[in-house]
Design a protein around this motif. Sequence first.
Motif, PDB file in Angstrom:
ATOM      1  N   SER A 155      30.944  40.836  28.723  1.00 44.18           N
ATOM      2  CA  SER A 155      31.156  39.886  29.810  1.00 44.18           C
ATOM      3  C   SER A 155      32.624  39.482  29.835  1.00 44.18           C
ATOM      4  O   SER A 155      33.142  38.928  28.860  1.00 44.18           O
ATOM      5  CB  SER A 155      30.276  38.654  29.616  1.00 44.18           C
ATOM      6  OG  SER A 155      30.497  37.722  30.658  1.00 44.18           O
ATOM      7  N   ASP A 198      37.203  37.556  27.942  1.00 45.67           N
ATOM      8  CA  ASP A 198      36.038  36.771  28.349  1.00 45.67           C
ATOM      9  C   ASP A 198      36.454  35.378  28.796  1.00 45.67           C
ATOM     10  O   ASP A 198      37.660  35.049  28.837  1.00 45.67           O
ATOM     11  CB  ASP A 198      34.987  36.729  27.231  1.00 45.67           C
ATOM     12  CG  ASP A 198      35.469  35.981  25.981  1.00 45.67           C
ATOM     13  OD1 ASP A 198      36.421  35.193  26.075  1.00 45.67           O
ATOM     14  OD2 ASP A 198      34.860  36.192  24.903  1.00 45.67           O
ATOM     15  N   ARG A 199      35.492  34.544  29.090  1.00 42.24           N
ATOM     16  CA  ARG A 199      35.779  33.216  29.631  1.00 42.24           C
ATOM     17  C   ARG A 199      36.421  32.282  28.602  1.00 42.24           C
ATOM     18  O   ARG A 199      36.997  31.260  28.961  1.00 42.24           O
ATOM     19  CB  ARG A 199      34.482  32.579  30.171  1.00 42.24           C
ATOM     20  CG  ARG A 199      33.959  33.271  31.420  1.00 42.24           C
ATOM     21  CD  ARG A 199      32.604  32.743  31.854  1.00 42.24           C
ATOM     22  NE  ARG A 199      32.163  33.429  33.055  1.00 42.24           N
ATOM     23  CZ  ARG A 199      32.388  32.984  34.295  1.00 42.24           C
ATOM     24  NH1 ARG A 199      33.045  31.869  34.492  1.00 42.24           N
ATOM     25  NH2 ARG A 199      31.951  33.665  35.344  1.00 42.24           N
ATOM     26  N   GLU A 207      42.571  43.062  39.681  1.00 38.05           N
ATOM     27  CA  GLU A 207      42.636  42.589  38.296  1.00 38.05           C
ATOM     28  C   GLU A 207      42.517  43.721  37.271  1.00 38.05           C
ATOM     29  O   GLU A 207      42.449  43.465  36.071  1.00 38.05           O
ATOM     30  CB  GLU A 207      41.525  41.564  38.042  1.00 38.05           C
ATOM     31  CG  GLU A 207      41.678  40.283  38.846  1.00 38.05           C
ATOM     32  CD  GLU A 207      40.579  39.279  38.538  1.00 38.05           C
ATOM     33  OE1 GLU A 207      40.912  38.105  38.314  1.00 38.05           O
ATOM     34  OE2 GLU A 207      39.395  39.660  38.504  1.00 38.05           O
ATOM     35  N   GLU A 213      31.128  43.471  32.828  1.00 36.29           N
ATOM     36  CA  GLU A 213      30.785  42.700  34.018  1.00 36.29           C
ATOM     37  C   GLU A 213      31.561  41.378  34.021  1.00 36.29           C
ATOM     38  O   GLU A 213      31.511  40.623  33.040  1.00 36.29           O
ATOM     39  CB  GLU A 213      29.281  42.416  34.066  1.00 36.29           C
ATOM     40  CG  GLU A 213      28.842  41.475  35.181  1.00 36.29           C
ATOM     41  CD  GLU A 213      29.293  41.933  36.567  1.00 36.29           C
ATOM     42  OE1 GLU A 213      29.991  41.139  37.240  1.00 36.29           O
ATOM     43  OE2 GLU A 213      28.979  43.075  36.957  1.00 36.29           O
ATOM     44  N   LYS A 214      32.262  41.137  35.098  1.00 32.21           N
ATOM     45  CA  LYS A 214      33.091  39.936  35.212  1.00 32.21           C
ATOM     46  C   LYS A 214      32.242  38.666  35.275  1.00 32.21           C
ATOM     47  O   LYS A 214      32.617  37.632  34.709  1.00 32.21           O
ATOM     48  CB  LYS A 214      33.965  40.058  36.463  1.00 32.21           C
ATOM     49  CG  LYS A 214      34.840  38.857  36.753  1.00 32.21           C
ATOM     50  CD  LYS A 214      35.644  39.072  38.026  1.00 32.21           C
ATOM     51  CE  LYS A 214      36.481  37.855  38.375  1.00 32.21           C
ATOM     52  NZ  LYS A 214      37.263  38.061  39.616  1.00 32.21           N
ATOM     53  N   GLN A 215      31.108  38.747  35.967  1.00 38.57           N
ATOM     54  CA  GLN A 215      30.264  37.573  36.146  1.00 38.57           C
ATOM     55  C   GLN A 215      29.398  37.337  34.898  1.00 38.57           C
ATOM     56  O   GLN A 215      29.147  38.257  34.120  1.00 38.57           O
ATOM     57  CB  GLN A 215      29.364  37.746  37.376  1.00 38.57           C
ATOM     58  CG  GLN A 215      30.118  38.015  38.663  1.00 38.57           C
ATOM     59  CD  GLN A 215      31.081  36.893  39.011  1.00 38.57           C
ATOM     60  OE1 GLN A 215      30.827  35.721  38.714  1.00 38.57           O
ATOM     61  NE2 GLN A 215      32.193  37.253  39.653  1.00 38.57           N
ATOM     62  N   THR A 272      33.651  48.410  40.624  1.00 38.32           N
ATOM     63  CA  THR A 272      33.854  46.962  40.709  1.00 38.32           C
ATOM     64  C   THR A 272      33.464  46.360  42.048  1.00 38.32           C
ATOM     65  O   THR A 272      33.549  45.142  42.232  1.00 38.32           O
ATOM     66  CB  THR A 272      35.333  46.631  40.415  1.00 38.32           C
ATOM     67  OG1 THR A 272      36.167  47.521  41.177  1.00 38.32           O
ATOM     68  CG2 THR A 272      35.640  46.805  38.942  1.00 38.32           C
ATOM     69  N   VAL A 302      36.707  40.138  32.144  1.00 37.56           N
ATOM     70  CA  VAL A 302      37.535  40.892  33.084  1.00 37.56           C
ATOM     71  C   VAL A 302      38.167  42.070  32.353  1.00 37.56           C
ATOM     72  O   VAL A 302      38.834  41.891  31.328  1.00 37.56           O
ATOM     73  CB  VAL A 302      38.630  39.997  33.695  1.00 37.56           C
ATOM     74  CG1 VAL A 302      39.535  40.806  34.616  1.00 37.56           C
ATOM     75  CG2 VAL A 302      37.998  38.836  34.466  1.00 37.56           C
TER      76      VAL A 302
END
Length: 463
Positions: free
Chosen positions: A113, A128-129, A276, A35-37, A145, A115
């Motif tokens: 978590s 991840d972030r 992406e 999950e991207k978010q 997605t 992309v």
Amino acid sequence: MAVHNYDVVVIGTGPAGESAAINAAKHGKRVAVVEKQPVLGGNCTHWGTIPSKALRHQVKQIMQFNTNRMFRDIGEPRWFSFPRVMERSRITIDQQVEMRTKFYARNRIDLYSGVARFKDEHTLLVRDRQEALEELVAQKVIIATGSRPYRPADINFRHPRIYDSDTILSLSHTPRTLVIFGAGVIGCEYASIFSGLGVKVDLINSRDRLLSFLDDEISDALSYHLRKHGVLIRHNEEYERVEGDESGVVVYLKSGKKLRADAFLWANGRTGNTDELGLENIGLEANGRGQLQVDDHYRTVIPHIYAAGDVIGWPSLASAAYDQGLNACDELLERDYRFVNEVPTGIYTIPEISSFGRSERELTEAKVPYEVAQAFFKDTARAQITGDTVGMLKILFHQDTLEIYGIHCFGDQASEIVHIGQAIMQQKGEANTLKYFVNTTFNYPTMAEAYRVAAQNGLNRVF
């Protein structure tokens, strides 16, 4: 970089991704979801279905309070700001996230978590972030997605008064006037919501009628009630340019008209979230709207890579996405599956709309000898009790065999009511008949009782 092996990796945690992942896990597969978010639920939970419908419910309650005579004994009609109403709606979003997080934990599904991007046909890199990378190797991949609002390049969405259907949820004030470009389902729903808050709305439609896929009578009813609540509908219009300044937005139309409002909402089309994914690394190509083509097994051109939900386009409904994800997973599990091609419409305007099957226009063009059965909510006891007397139920059926071809409902609880007719329509042979509603006892008073009233009305027309 850690490498993890799975039977199934699902990209996205919206309705399609959730149903696919849980279905696979329940049948003994080792499953991971990406999950991207930072929180689960996908666009459906955070920007689409859940927030807009929760927001609509709050606005509907405000409208009932402000128009019900009984509440005038308490005080004068009240004004509520958009941010305040939206804040109350966020409670539902939080509840959804908590519930869905438990679903994954209970089914022992690994969550990542970040992309996801294809390295090759069986390998995904998840960033991840914090820019950390993990490698997931999967026998099967399901792309779920979702989609996001389409944004034309010539509109400046960085301007603080120009919004799309995602960013409108962060609106920090209540505009007195609003222009909505796009009179599809999303545009009509937001026109209902904002007009219910007392905002003057201009709804710009590029076609000659609202929601032309609906039965004409239902579409006309929607137009009437939007106008009744102060929405000015402008048909057959295209924008030339949109200019924002410090005090508002000016919309220039190709017809020569120009409109000024406090804010502008773009609600015209959506784009699949595929840019992406690194599709070029595996030879998979999305169409111009970012959507993936699948066969009736939900397989892409790469047999072990599936796609479901908004990312494949029609019908772009949360209800359909859930079933698509479930059935895509059933296919890869080599279980019985179905291709989802019969879906009830659920349009959460005020009043709401729902339908299943064919419209009068379609039946007339096909030269099918049909008849109309109808019940008006104003004549039902339950609607008189609740005060929700606007609307009707319409059943289209064959004049001779009484086979039901279409159910069309406009009014309170329409999206619930339609399922009774849907269930009968999907019965085989003579089980699908108008007589069912006459020969069945419905609770009284209920909205569902409209089926009995309509059926009797329809039989009276048959000779």
